[in-house]
Write a protein that holds these residues in place. Structure first.
Motif, short mmCIF file in Angstrom:
data_model
loop_
_atom_site.label_atom_id
_atom_site.label_comp_id
_atom_site.label_asym_id
_atom_site.label_seq_id
_atom_site.Cartn_x
_atom_site.Cartn_y
_atom_site.Cartn_z
N ARG A 20 -43.15 11.00 -30.47
CA ARG A 20 -41.70 11.18 -30.37
C ARG A 20 -41.42 11.99 -29.12
NH1 ARG A 20 -38.34 9.10 -33.53
NH2 ARG A 20 -36.92 10.84 -33.48
N PHE A 21 -40.27 11.74 -28.51
CA PHE A 21 -39.90 12.46 -27.30
C PHE A 21 -38.43 12.87 -27.39
CE2 PHE A 21 -38.24 12.81 -23.01
CZ PHE A 21 -39.15 13.69 -22.45
N THR A 22 -38.14 14.10 -26.95
CA THR A 22 -36.75 14.56 -26.89
C THR A 22 -36.48 15.26 -25.57
OG1 THR A 22 -37.29 16.65 -27.97
CG2 THR A 22 -36.51 14.88 -29.39
N VAL A 23 -35.27 15.09 -25.08
CA VAL A 23 -34.80 15.84 -23.92
C VAL A 23 -34.33 17.19 -24.43
CG1 VAL A 23 -33.06 15.95 -22.10
CG2 VAL A 23 -34.13 13.75 -22.68
N ASP A 24 -34.83 18.27 -23.83
CA ASP A 24 -34.45 19.63 -24.24
C ASP A 24 -33.35 20.20 -23.34
OD1 ASP A 24 -36.47 19.59 -26.22
OD2 ASP A 24 -37.95 20.25 -24.74
N GLU A 25 -33.43 19.93 -22.04
CA GLU A 25 -32.43 20.40 -21.08
C GLU A 25 -32.26 19.34 -20.01
OE1 GLU A 25 -32.69 24.46 -19.52
OE2 GLU A 25 -34.34 24.81 -20.94
N LEU A 26 -31.01 19.12 -19.59
CA LEU A 26 -30.76 18.13 -18.56
C LEU A 26 -29.60 18.58 -17.69
CD1 LEU A 26 -30.95 14.35 -18.78
CD2 LEU A 26 -28.93 15.36 -17.75
N ALA A 27 -29.80 18.56 -16.39
CA ALA A 27 -28.75 18.83 -15.41
C ALA A 27 -28.64 17.61 -14.51
CB ALA A 27 -29.08 20.08 -14.60
N LEU A 28 -27.41 17.30 -14.09
CA LEU A 28 -27.14 16.11 -13.30
C LEU A 28 -26.36 16.48 -12.05
CD1 LEU A 28 -26.73 12.93 -12.98
CD2 LEU A 28 -24.58 13.30 -14.22
N SER A 29 -26.80 15.96 -10.91
CA SER A 29 -26.03 16.03 -9.67
C SER A 29 -25.40 14.66 -9.47
CB SER A 29 -26.95 16.37 -8.48
OG SER A 29 -26.23 16.19 -7.26
N THR A 30 -24.08 14.59 -9.62
CA THR A 30 -23.41 13.30 -9.49
C THR A 30 -23.39 12.80 -8.05
OG1 THR A 30 -21.27 14.42 -9.36
CG2 THR A 30 -21.96 13.60 -11.52
N GLU A 31 -23.37 13.71 -7.08
CA GLU A 31 -23.34 13.25 -5.68
C GLU A 31 -24.66 12.64 -5.24
OE1 GLU A 31 -22.88 17.70 -4.92
OE2 GLU A 31 -23.59 16.64 -6.70
N ARG A 32 -25.75 12.95 -5.91
CA ARG A 32 -27.06 12.38 -5.60
C ARG A 32 -27.59 11.48 -6.70
NH1 ARG A 32 -30.54 13.55 -1.15
NH2 ARG A 32 -29.15 14.54 0.31
N ASN A 33 -26.85 11.37 -7.83
CA ASN A 33 -27.36 10.63 -8.99
C ASN A 33 -28.77 11.11 -9.32
OD1 ASN A 33 -24.99 9.07 -9.12
ND2 ASN A 33 -25.81 7.64 -7.62
N LEU A 34 -28.89 12.44 -9.43
CA LEU A 34 -30.18 13.09 -9.60
C LEU A 34 -30.20 13.89 -10.90
CD1 LEU A 34 -32.86 13.61 -7.95
CD2 LEU A 34 -31.82 15.80 -7.33
N VAL A 35 -31.22 13.65 -11.70
CA VAL A 35 -31.42 14.35 -12.97
C VAL A 35 -32.58 15.32 -12.83
CG1 VAL A 35 -32.21 14.03 -15.35
CG2 VAL A 35 -30.47 12.50 -14.40
N VAL A 36 -32.38 16.54 -13.31
CA VAL A 36 -33.44 17.53 -13.44
C VAL A 36 -33.55 17.79 -14.93
CG1 VAL A 36 -34.18 19.88 -12.90
CG2 VAL A 36 -32.90 18.56 -11.20
N MET A 37 -34.74 17.51 -15.50
CA MET A 37 -34.83 17.61 -16.94
C MET A 37 -36.15 18.17 -17.44
SD MET A 37 -36.94 14.82 -18.15
CE MET A 37 -36.46 15.01 -19.81
N VAL A 38 -36.06 18.74 -18.65
CA VAL A 38 -37.20 19.26 -19.38
C VAL A 38 -37.18 18.56 -20.75
CG1 VAL A 38 -38.13 21.33 -20.50
CG2 VAL A 38 -37.11 21.50 -18.23
N GLY A 39 -38.33 18.04 -21.16
CA GLY A 39 -38.42 17.39 -22.46
C GLY A 39 -39.69 17.82 -23.18
N THR A 40 -39.75 17.42 -24.46
CA THR A 40 -40.90 17.73 -25.29
C THR A 40 -41.35 16.48 -26.02
OG1 THR A 40 -40.10 19.99 -25.66
CG2 THR A 40 -41.79 19.17 -27.18
N GLY A 41 -42.66 16.25 -26.02
CA GLY A 41 -43.23 15.15 -26.78
C GLY A 41 -44.07 15.67 -27.91
N HIS A 42 -44.11 14.90 -28.99
CA HIS A 42 -44.90 15.26 -30.18
C HIS A 42 -45.61 14.01 -30.68
CE1 HIS A 42 -42.83 19.13 -30.85
NE2 HIS A 42 -41.78 18.50 -30.41
N TYR A 43 -46.82 14.19 -31.12
CA TYR A 43 -47.54 13.12 -31.81
C TYR A 43 -47.47 13.41 -33.29
CZ TYR A 43 -49.35 11.81 -27.28
OH TYR A 43 -49.46 11.41 -25.98
N SER A 44 -47.23 12.40 -34.09
CA SER A 44 -47.16 12.64 -35.54
C SER A 44 -48.38 12.11 -36.24
CB SER A 44 -45.92 12.02 -36.13
OG SER A 44 -45.65 10.75 -35.60
#
Length: 173
Positions: free
Chosen positions: A149-173
């Motif tokens: 499973r994967f979730t996005v924890d934090e996401l910031a977006l620059s609309t002028e560059r269409n650029l995403v900076v993100m932190v996520g977490t993955g888990h195996y069940s």
């Protein structure tokens, strides 16, 4: 009118690391990294985790969470962190922008080697975690035989560059 105020010049000059190795635009990176990580560029690694991410260019790193002195062998239930700087298509940028709520004081705490892929002087907006996961369709991630499973924890977006900076977490069940 307010959208015009959020947009500004977004220089493509490389980021300037401070003397302590921390780029002051980002929250402090606190993960323990026993060995240097290699920045990867596989679009599939991003779109498998976030199927609705219209990624056009990616730079990311990931690692199992470990503490100093702890074994680095993967455990079935050990989470991993995933940090990325992603250029996205206009449709993805617009969908994320529509859900944005605030302007962050600091960008997400990504692995320092990724800072160079975030141009100076860009304006960012924050997308709440629940909206980012819904928009990027993380619930339908196509990962390791359905056991991951994967979730996005934090996401910031620059609309002028269409650029995403993100932190996520993955888990195996």
């Amino acid at each position: 009118m307010s959208a015009v105020l959020l947009l500004g010049a977004c220089s493509s000059a490389p980021s300037q690391e401070q003397g302590n190795g921390q780029d002051e635009r980002f929250a402090e990176f606190t993960q323990y990294v026993p060995d240097p990580l290699t920045v990867q560029t596989s679009l599939d690694s991003v779109t498998s985790r976030m199927p609705a991410m219209g990624a056009t260019d990616v730079h990311f790193v990931g690692q199992y969470r470990v503490n100093k002195g702890e074994s680095r062998l993967p455990e079935p239930d050990r989470p991993y962190w995933f940090h990325a700087v992603i250029e996205v298509d206009r449709a993805t940028s617009q969908a994320l922008s529509d859900a944005a709520t605030t302007t962050p004081d600091l960008l997400p705490p990504i692995y320092p080697d990724l800072h160079q892929y975030v141009p100076q002087d860009c304006t960012f907006v924050t997308v709440p975690e629940s909206d980012a996961n819904r928009i990027l369709d993380t619930e339908n991630a196509d990962l390791e035989g359905g056991s991951e499973r994967f979730t996005v924890d934090e996401l910031a977006l620059s609309t002028e560059r269409n650029l995403v900076v993100m932190v996520g977490t993955g888990h195996y069940s």
